[in-house]
Scaffold this motif. Structure first.
Motif, PDB file in Angstrom:
ATOM      1  N   ASN A  38       0.832  -1.215   0.000  1.00 43.50           N
ATOM      2  CA  ASN A  38       0.000   0.000   0.000  1.00 43.50           C
ATOM      3  C   ASN A  38       0.862   1.259   0.000  1.00 43.50           C
ATOM      4  N   ILE A 142      -8.041   5.831  -3.702  1.00 40.00           N
ATOM      5  CA  ILE A 142      -7.644   5.138  -4.932  1.00 40.00           C
ATOM      6  C   ILE A 142      -7.333   6.099  -6.076  1.00 40.00           C
ATOM      7  N   ARG A 155     -12.174   7.734  -3.128  1.00 48.23           N
ATOM      8  CA  ARG A 155     -11.951   6.642  -2.181  1.00 48.23           C
ATOM      9  C   ARG A 155     -12.939   5.514  -2.436  1.00 48.23           C
ATOM     10  N   GLU A 156     -12.510   4.324  -2.061  1.00 51.59           N
ATOM     11  CA  GLU A 156     -13.339   3.143  -2.240  1.00 51.59           C
ATOM     12  C   GLU A 156     -14.320   3.040  -1.083  1.00 51.59           C
ATOM     13  N   LYS A 161     -17.551   3.986  -5.403  1.00 48.53           N
ATOM     14  CA  LYS A 161     -16.486   4.951  -5.185  1.00 48.53           C
ATOM     15  C   LYS A 161     -17.095   6.294  -4.786  1.00 48.53           C
ATOM     16  N   GLN A 175      -4.106   2.945  -1.208  1.00 48.01           N
ATOM     17  CA  GLN A 175      -4.177   1.505  -1.440  1.00 48.01           C
ATOM     18  C   GLN A 175      -4.070   1.230  -2.936  1.00 48.01           C
ATOM     19  N   LYS A 176      -4.183  -0.047  -3.290  1.00 46.79           N
ATOM     20  CA  LYS A 176      -4.166  -0.439  -4.692  1.00 46.79           C
ATOM     21  C   LYS A 176      -5.222   0.353  -5.462  1.00 46.79           C
ATOM     22  N   GLY A 177      -4.824   0.926  -6.584  1.00 46.77           N
ATOM     23  CA  GLY A 177      -5.715   1.777  -7.362  1.00 46.77           C
ATOM     24  C   GLY A 177      -5.240   3.222  -7.376  1.00 46.77           C
TER      25      GLY A 177
END
Length: 246
Positions: A38, A142, A155-156, A161, A175-177
């Motif tokens: 991350n 993300i 953000r997720e 989203k 994080q991933k994304g």
């Protein structure tokens, strides 16, 4: 823009994990350590700001001398300077207080931390940092764009989203994304050679209370033997009467 990327030194996901002293201490023997994934997404996004907007990028880690190879890798990727707080990162509150002190002294506009580390999965440091410093905070981030003093973050959330707009100074839990995996930077020879000349400052920890202590670690139960079936009816019977999941 002045950016601080918080880096965790974590075991590679392929490492075999063991514990010692009656399962109270993590055994580091034979374990390969890497930049927390991350955090690596966050570092790559910071490098994007450096390349596109001329941002200055520093990294900070709480850890003993053994974490310096990981920090040098981050410098080889392109960070300008590194700060190591000379202490074991045994507690999320303790780590956050050390990093908060670094952030206050450095007057950073943007702090990029990973949403959580993949070793203890505490997920607490970015939020505690924001509380200690009174800074705006977006978790599970993300995507991030900065225009002047305005930041637009995605953000997720559960099932979708959310796009938010806020102002600097800002802390995000990335994080991933945040960047695509294909965009993650790998140090090249030039970067590795330059990293040797970059500043890595070691500071002693400030006095802080460790709010939690690890008392014992337990490994997941070993997986049972695989049972092969020859028909759907037999599978349904096993799921119903043996596994009791239907």
């Amino acid at each position: 823009m002045k950016i601080l990327v918080c880096i965790s030194n974590v075991p590679d996901t392929t490492s075999k994990i063991n514990f010692t002293e009656g399962d109270t201490k993590f055994d580091t023997n034979g374990v390969q350590f890497v930049i927390n994934p991350n955090d690596e997404f966050g570092l790559t996004r910071a490098m994007w700001f450096k390349e596109k907007q001329g941002a200055t990028v520093h990294i900070a880690t709480v850890g003993e001398a053994s974490v310096e190879p990981t920090m040098r890798k981050a410098l080889a990727i392109g960070a300008d300077e590194a700060i190591r707080v000379n202490a074991l990162p045994t507690d999320g509150f303790f780590v956050a207080e050390q990093l908060a002190h670094i952030i206050k002294d450095g007057a950073y506009d943007l702090v990029i931390a990973g949403r959580e580390s993949i070793d203890y999965n505490g997920g607490m440091v970015p939020g505690i940092l924001a509380t200690l410093l009174g800074m705006n905070f977006v978790n599970s981030c993300i995507n991030l764009e900065v225009d002047g003093n305005t930041a637009t973050a995605v953000r997720e959330i559960d099932g979708g989203k959310e796009t938010l707009q806020t102002t600097l100074p800002l802390i995000i839990g990335g994080q991933k994304g945040l960047v695509e995996e294909s965009d993650l930077k790998i140090p090249n020879m030039r970067g590795i050679m330059m990293a040797r000349k970059k500043t890595l400052t070691v500071v002693e920890p400030i006095e802080a209370t460790k709010a939690t202590n690890d008392t014992k670690f337990d490994k997941p139960a070993a997986k049972g033997a695989v049972k092969l079936v020859d028909s759907v009816d037999e599978l349904v019977n096993l799921l119903h009467n043996e596994a009791k999941v239907i």
